[in-house]
Scaffold this motif. Structure first.
Motif, PDB file in Angstrom:
ATOM      1  N   THR A   1       0.828  -1.209   0.000  1.00  0.00           N
ATOM      2  CA  THR A   1       0.000   0.000   0.000  1.00  0.00           C
ATOM      3  C   THR A   1       0.861   1.258   0.000  1.00  0.00           C
ATOM      4  N   SER A   2       1.934   1.254   0.822  1.00  0.00           N
ATOM      5  CA  SER A   2       2.810   2.431   0.847  1.00  0.00           C
ATOM      6  C   SER A   2       3.455   2.677  -0.509  1.00  0.00           C
ATOM      7  N   ILE A   3       3.787   1.600  -1.194  1.00  0.00           N
ATOM      8  CA  ILE A   3       4.425   1.750  -2.499  1.00  0.00           C
ATOM      9  C   ILE A   3       3.388   2.159  -3.543  1.00  0.00           C
ATOM     10  N   GLY A   4       2.178   1.710  -3.312  1.00  0.00           N
ATOM     11  CA  GLY A   4       1.123   2.014  -4.280  1.00  0.00           C
ATOM     12  C   GLY A   4       0.963   0.909  -5.319  1.00  0.00           C
ATOM     13  N   CYS A   5       1.286  -0.315  -4.919  1.00  0.00           N
ATOM     14  CA  CYS A   5       1.087  -1.422  -5.859  1.00  0.00           C
ATOM     15  C   CYS A   5       0.325  -2.535  -5.151  1.00  0.00           C
ATOM     16  N   ASP A   6       0.096  -3.626  -5.869  1.00  0.00           N
ATOM     17  CA  ASP A   6      -0.623  -4.732  -5.270  1.00  0.00           C
ATOM     18  C   ASP A   6       0.363  -5.681  -4.606  1.00  0.00           C
ATOM     19  N   ARG A   7      -0.128  -6.355  -3.557  1.00  0.00           N
ATOM     20  CA  ARG A   7       0.722  -7.307  -2.845  1.00  0.00           C
ATOM     21  C   ARG A   7       1.238  -8.407  -3.773  1.00  0.00           C
ATOM     22  N   ARG A   8       0.369  -8.810  -4.696  1.00  0.00           N
ATOM     23  CA  ARG A   8       0.759  -9.905  -5.599  1.00  0.00           C
ATOM     24  C   ARG A   8       1.936  -9.526  -6.485  1.00  0.00           C
ATOM     25  N   LEU A   9       1.983  -8.228  -6.858  1.00  0.00           N
ATOM     26  CA  LEU A   9       3.103  -7.770  -7.676  1.00  0.00           C
ATOM     27  C   LEU A   9       4.423  -8.016  -6.936  1.00  0.00           C
ATOM     28  N   LEU A  10       4.426  -7.728  -5.646  1.00  0.00           N
ATOM     29  CA  LEU A  10       5.646  -7.937  -4.855  1.00  0.00           C
ATOM     30  C   LEU A  10       5.997  -9.422  -4.788  1.00  0.00           C
TER      31      LEU A  10
ATOM     32  N   TYR B   1       9.347  -9.951  -6.561  1.00  0.00           N
ATOM     33  CA  TYR B   1      10.385  -9.988  -5.535  1.00  0.00           C
ATOM     34  C   TYR B   1      10.103 -11.108  -4.534  1.00  0.00           C
ATOM     35  N   PRO B   2      10.180 -12.366  -5.008  1.00  0.00           N
ATOM     36  CA  PRO B   2       9.799 -13.482  -4.130  1.00  0.00           C
ATOM     37  C   PRO B   2      10.670 -13.584  -2.868  1.00  0.00           C
ATOM     38  N   THR B   3      11.985 -13.434  -3.012  1.00  0.00           N
ATOM     39  CA  THR B   3      12.864 -13.586  -1.841  1.00  0.00           C
ATOM     40  C   THR B   3      12.582 -12.498  -0.813  1.00  0.00           C
ATOM     41  N   GLU B   4      12.537 -11.262  -1.318  1.00  0.00           N
ATOM     42  CA  GLU B   4      12.306 -10.146  -0.401  1.00  0.00           C
ATOM     43  C   GLU B   4      10.936 -10.269   0.263  1.00  0.00           C
ATOM     44  N   SER B   5       9.943 -10.661  -0.542  1.00  0.00           N
ATOM     45  CA  SER B   5       8.593 -10.787   0.009  1.00  0.00           C
ATOM     46  C   SER B   5       8.549 -11.792   1.136  1.00  0.00           C
ATOM     47  N   LYS B   6       9.250 -12.909   0.906  1.00  0.00           N
ATOM     48  CA  LYS B   6       9.241 -13.945   1.925  1.00  0.00           C
ATOM     49  C   LYS B   6       9.873 -13.415   3.222  1.00  0.00           C
ATOM     50  N   LYS B   7      10.950 -12.665   3.038  1.00  0.00           N
ATOM     51  CA  LYS B   7      11.633 -12.092   4.196  1.00  0.00           C
ATOM     52  C   LYS B   7      10.683 -11.165   4.974  1.00  0.00           C
TER      53      LYS B   7
END
Ligand code: ZN
Ligand code: ZN
Length: 326
Positions: free
Chosen positions: A241-250, A254-260
């Protein structure tokens, strides 16, 4: 506060319902001092007592009712519904001295020190903003707005003197400048703050309007993981939300970062849960003891009320604690 009457918008300034520090009231009673409700408690922005480092109360601990600042049956220090004494001492968790709330409230208290009949002028806000924007940001309004975390257009209005900031924003600005509100009005120069440049050059939401600027997204999440996640963990959803995109995009990009991010947040929630479970133990004991000492049966409702609604005996674990301590 008369000195400030021209410079504080009245909207949202005062509370409509009463707030009080139970410890301040109790101390006054114990020391046989006059019982009164403090001016600072009437301000909406103030939610804590800086002396006792606790949250102000807004509900009667006995009947759980709120009360208006002035009421027909009102009596300082007592509930206007059940008329019971609102003071008490010492079992609410203390707020950390470095918390932003404490710092803000201290700035407000400084504003209340009587100031030899000075009447601050409305125009002084704009004059002071111009002074500091010039001194610290070389006249760059946009950079200043970013540093103060205010929307550009809003900040511009204050700067030009078209509108004036609410008390909350005024205090936040002074906090960011690390000066008192009086000094802000007197245009006392501040030291060049080291973090000003850092804060301004780092990417923020407003920097990137374009959708899915991946350089920005990447730097945002890396910065979050390295710095912010340590002090204030967030969910992946709130980061998206802060970035202004959807969670799925992340997730996808960015699978590794998202998992972290998800892991950090899950661990954080777990820690909070443990903390809460430890607290319930202590707080429940104190509450039950208090009731028993006053010859009152520690009923579910009485205990819940004393715990200020923070823990409900409807929660299974809380119920077990209640039963075992009882
Ligand atoms: Zn207090
Ligand atoms: Zn009451």
């Amino acid at each position: 506060m008369i000195s400030w009457s021209h410079v504080l918008p009245s909207r949202g300034l005062m509370r409509t319902e009463k707030a009080w520090c139970p410890e301040c009231l109790q101390v006054a009673l114990d020391n046989e001092e006059p019982i009164y409700e403090q001016l600072v408690w009437t301000l909406k922005i103030v939610s804590i007592c800086t002396i006792h480092r606790i949250k102000l109360s807004t509900h009667c601990p006995y009947c759980s009712k709120k009360m208006s600042v002035l009421s027909r049956n009102g009596k300082p220090g007592s509930c206007s519904t059940c008329e019971r004494w609102l003071g008490e001492k010492g079992w609410t968790p203390r707020i950390d001295d470095n918390s932003e709330d404490i710092k803000k409230t201290i700035l407000i208290l400084q504003m209340m020190i009587p100031n030899s009949n000075t009447m601050y002028r409305r125009e002084q806000i704009s004059e002071s903003l111009k002074f500091y924007v010039e001194q610290l940001f070389g006249g760059n309004i946009k950079k200043a707005a970013e540093y103060f975390k205010v929307a550009n257009a809003t900040f511009r209005d204050w700067y030009k003197g078209r509108t004036i900031p609410p008390l909350n924003s005024l205090v936040s600005i002074c906090l960011r400048l690390d000066i008192s509100v009086v000094n802000f009005f007197n245009k006392v120069p501040v030291l060049e703050l080291n973090n000003i440049l850092d804060a301004v050059s780092s990417p923020t939401k407003t920097d990137v309007r374009q959708k899915y600027d991946h350089v920005y997204i990447k730097s945002y999440i890396n910065k979050y993981i390295q710095q912010e996640s340590i002090t204030s963990p967030k969910s992946l959803r709130s980061i998206a939300t802060s970035i202004g995109c959807d969670r799925r995009l992340l997730y996808i990009k960015y699978p590794t970062e998202s998992k972290k991010i998800v892991d950090i947040y899950a661990k954080y929630l777990k820690r909070e849960k443990t903390k809460r479970e430890e607290n319930v133990d202590i707080e429940m004991k104190v509450a039950i003891e208090k009731l028993v000492n006053s010859d009152t049966y520690p009923s579910r409702r009485k205990v819940e009320t004393l715990l200020g609604g923070r823990y409900l005996i409807r929660e299974r674990k809380v119920a077990l604690k209640w039963k075992s301590i009882k």
